[in-house]
Design a protein around this motif. Structure first.
Motif, PDB file in Angstrom:
ATOM      1  N   UNK A 403      25.879 -11.671   4.793  1.00 44.14           N
ATOM      2  CA  UNK A 403      26.055 -10.968   6.068  1.00 44.14           C
ATOM      3  C   UNK A 403      25.285  -9.654   6.001  1.00 44.14           C
ATOM      4  N   UNK A 404      25.276  -8.919   7.103  1.00 49.17           N
ATOM      5  CA  UNK A 404      24.615  -7.611   7.120  1.00 49.17           C
ATOM      6  C   UNK A 404      25.391  -6.613   6.270  1.00 49.17           C
ATOM      7  N   UNK A 405      24.734  -5.510   5.932  1.00 47.82           N
ATOM      8  CA  UNK A 405      25.396  -4.458   5.160  1.00 47.82           C
ATOM      9  C   UNK A 405      26.598  -3.913   5.925  1.00 47.82           C
ATOM     10  N   UNK A 406      26.427  -3.677   7.223  1.00 50.16           N
ATOM     11  CA  UNK A 406      27.534  -3.132   8.013  1.00 50.16           C
ATOM     12  C   UNK A 406      28.729  -4.080   8.020  1.00 50.16           C
ATOM     13  N   UNK A 408      29.412  -6.351   5.744  1.00 54.30           N
ATOM     14  CA  UNK A 408      29.980  -6.378   4.397  1.00 54.30           C
ATOM     15  C   UNK A 408      30.868  -5.172   4.150  1.00 54.30           C
ATOM     16  N   UNK A 409      30.461  -4.010   4.640  1.00 55.33           N
ATOM     17  CA  UNK A 409      31.229  -2.783   4.405  1.00 55.33           C
ATOM     18  C   UNK A 409      32.438  -2.656   5.325  1.00 55.33           C
ATOM     19  N   UNK A 410      32.538  -3.491   6.335  1.00 56.79           N
ATOM     20  CA  UNK A 410      33.663  -3.415   7.259  1.00 56.79           C
ATOM     21  C   UNK A 410      34.945  -3.878   6.565  1.00 56.79           C
ATOM     22  N   UNK A 411      36.112  -3.419   7.052  1.00 63.72           N
ATOM     23  CA  UNK A 411      37.375  -3.871   6.449  1.00 63.72           C
ATOM     24  C   UNK A 411      37.553  -5.375   6.489  1.00 63.72           C
ATOM     25  N   UNK A 412      36.900  -6.063   7.450  1.00 63.74           N
ATOM     26  CA  UNK A 412      37.044  -7.508   7.558  1.00 63.74           C
ATOM     27  C   UNK A 412      36.008  -8.259   6.732  1.00 63.74           C
ATOM     28  N   UNK A 413      35.074  -7.539   6.129  1.00 61.18           N
ATOM     29  CA  UNK A 413      34.003  -8.178   5.375  1.00 61.18           C
ATOM     30  C   UNK A 413      34.212  -8.111   3.878  1.00 61.18           C
TER      31      UNK A 413
END
Length: 512
Positions: A403-406, A408-413
């Motif tokens: 997935x994208x960096x954003x 991945x860094x999200x709480x759901x990622x």
């Protein structure tokens, strides 16, 4: 040492097993002599060979054993400044729980097998409040009085010449355990009222709903209806978060000795490669820690090659290959029981391979970002998020994120956490994962403050059986961990004597 902050236990220390009988023999004592020394509870005690009488039942032998002994060294061994620091700590606890009776137990050594125990190490809260180490079953009682608490320390009384237990009590007899300080010696050393342990029942009977922490003898706890207080454990964890000047000096000593221990281990790389393996390196550090402190502060982690990707590789039973990197997660515990927790990853040959260097460089960038985020007034989570962002972007550059960096860094990622599932920092002090019973709002949800000592430890763990990785990365584990003191201005890296960069580590190895 890695710590998953999201899953750390908040429970109080479990109740210890009942104390073993005091007549248990020392490990190097023949069983026949043990049987002849004191009564046993096993079936064989009902059928004794008359040629092996119980020595404790022979008046003439007891009289003979009471005479003719010089006085051994019975000084109470304490760390300079520990008693004064403990008095200050008791005052802080008293202010946090005014009017509440408090009981803090030292615990006892856990059973290793059958009638042999591990070495004793006192409960951390008990030591923090007393400065007393090396005595099992000790209990501190804080009785509320106007303006604070009166403190009484209850300790077992050593058995000396003239006491039957001198030769019949393997737990407290000086003939078994050596010269032992008595209650007066401990009282003078600690500046505390020290009373016999057999007076504890009377002391507890006079308290109303006392708060308990530490592993109290279960029979005693049952008689008085005592159970561990989560509230007291939480308070002590939160009080211990900010270290005083004496504690900070203990931490400095622990880190300095640990850095020296790293040098001792690196010098042994050739012997490990030649056949000694991971255990040779583990034994080298553990011997160093025991020589220059109380011992290792936790189970030493020595992982060569693919073992470095296992977060807590404490088995240390593999070979050390010359073309592999070796992850060392080590900490010396001082005689005051404060521990360091430092990690570096070294090339066994003295030179990183291109793939090893690439992984190390990414971890280094994440580490430096984490270090820069440690400062008073900043959120405890700041260094975690700063380091994780660097890791995620680096993995994305390598094409390892689905997935994208954003995202991945999200709480759901959190897809980048496949290669870094653990937390990347924790409080440090008397425990390697210090202050673990604190509330979330006082720990992960709190602001950093001057006097806190913590670790920053990002890593990358590429398991050899992970098919999402290119072959050249499989079986590589990298971690960098430093110990930091939060100051008024920012942070001091206590372990800065060890280089961070790959080239610096290679150069450092040649100078040890």
């Amino acid at each position: 040492m890695t710590d998953d902050l999201s899953t750390r236990s908040r429970t109080a220390t479990a109740t210890e097993a009942p104390a073993i009988a005091t007549e248990t023999p020392a490990t190097d004592t023949p069983a026949t002599e043990a049987a002849a020394t004191a009564p046993q509870s096993s079936p064989r005690s009902t059928r004794l060979d008359p040629r092996m009488p119980r020595l404790a039942e022979l008046p003439s032998f007891a009289a003979f054993m009471a005479e003719g002994w010089d006085t051994p060294d019975r000084s109470a061994r304490t760390v300079p400044g520990a008693a004064d620091a403990a008095a200050h700590h008791r005052a802080r606890l008293s202010a946090a729980h005014p009017g509440a009776p408090i009981v803090v137990a030292a615990g006892r050594a856990p059973v290793r097998s059958n009638d042999t125990n591990y070495d004793f190490r006192p409960d951390s809260d008990f030591y923090w409040l007393t400065g007393c180490g090396g005595v099992e079953h000790g209990v501190l009682v804080l009785r509320p009085v106007p303006g604070g608490h009166d403190a009484t320390l209850h300790l077992p009384t050593p058995a000396r010449p003239g006491d039957l237990g001198f030769f019949a009590d393997a737990a407290h007899g000086e003939l078994w355990v050596g010269g032992a300080p008595g209650l007066d010696e401990w009282s003078e050393a600690l500046g505390l009222d020290v009373r016999p342990l057999d007076e504890l029942d009377a002391a507890l009977a006079g308290l109303t709903k006392p708060l308990l922490t530490g592993a109290l003898d279960p029979d005693t706890a049952h008689r008085h209806g005592l159970a561990a207080s989560a509230d007291l454990g939480r308070t002590l964890s939160e009080l211990r978060m900010v270290k005083d000047a004496w504690e900070i000096e203990q931490m400095r000593q622990a880190v300095d000795r640990t850095v020296e221990g790293f040098a001792a281990v690196v010098r042994e790389f050739p012997a490990a490669i030649a056949g000694g393996g991971e255990r040779w390196l583990q034994g080298t550090f553990d011997r160093y820690a025991r020589t220059h402190g109380n011992g290792p502060g936790y189970a030493s982690i020595v992982g060569s090659g693919a073992h470095a990707a296992t977060l807590h590789w404490v088995r240390c039973d593999g070979p050390v290959a010359e073309d592999k990197a070796v992850l060392l997660d080590l900490g010396v515990e001082t005689n005051s029981y404060y521990t360091a927790d430092v990690t570096r990853t070294f090339p066994a040959s003295g030179r990183f391979s291109p793939a090893q260097r690439a992984a190390h460089d990414l971890v280094e960038r994440a580490h430096r970002a984490g270090l820069a985020a440690v400062a008073p007034g900043r959120d405890f989570a700041d260094f975690h998020t700063a380091a994780m962002e660097v890791v995620a972007r680096g993995l994305a550059d390598w094409g390892l994120l689905p997935v994208s960096v954003d995202e991945a860094l999200s709480p759901q990622g959190q897809h980048h956490r496949r290669y870094l599932v653990c937390g990347i920092g924790h409080h440090l002090g008397l425990d390697v994962h210090d202050c673990a019973r604190a509330d979330y709002d006082a720990y992960q949800g709190a602001k950093m403050a001057p006097g806190m000592v913590l670790t920053v430890e990002p890593g990358l763990y590429f398991h050899e059986h992970d098919r999402t990785l290119p072959p050249e990365l499989r079986g590589i584990g990298m971690r960098i961990e430093d110990d930091l003191l939060v100051t008024e201005e920012g942070a001091e890296v206590l372990s800065s004597a060890l280089p961070l960069d790959a080239t610096g580590l290679e150069r450092w190895m040649t100078t040890r």
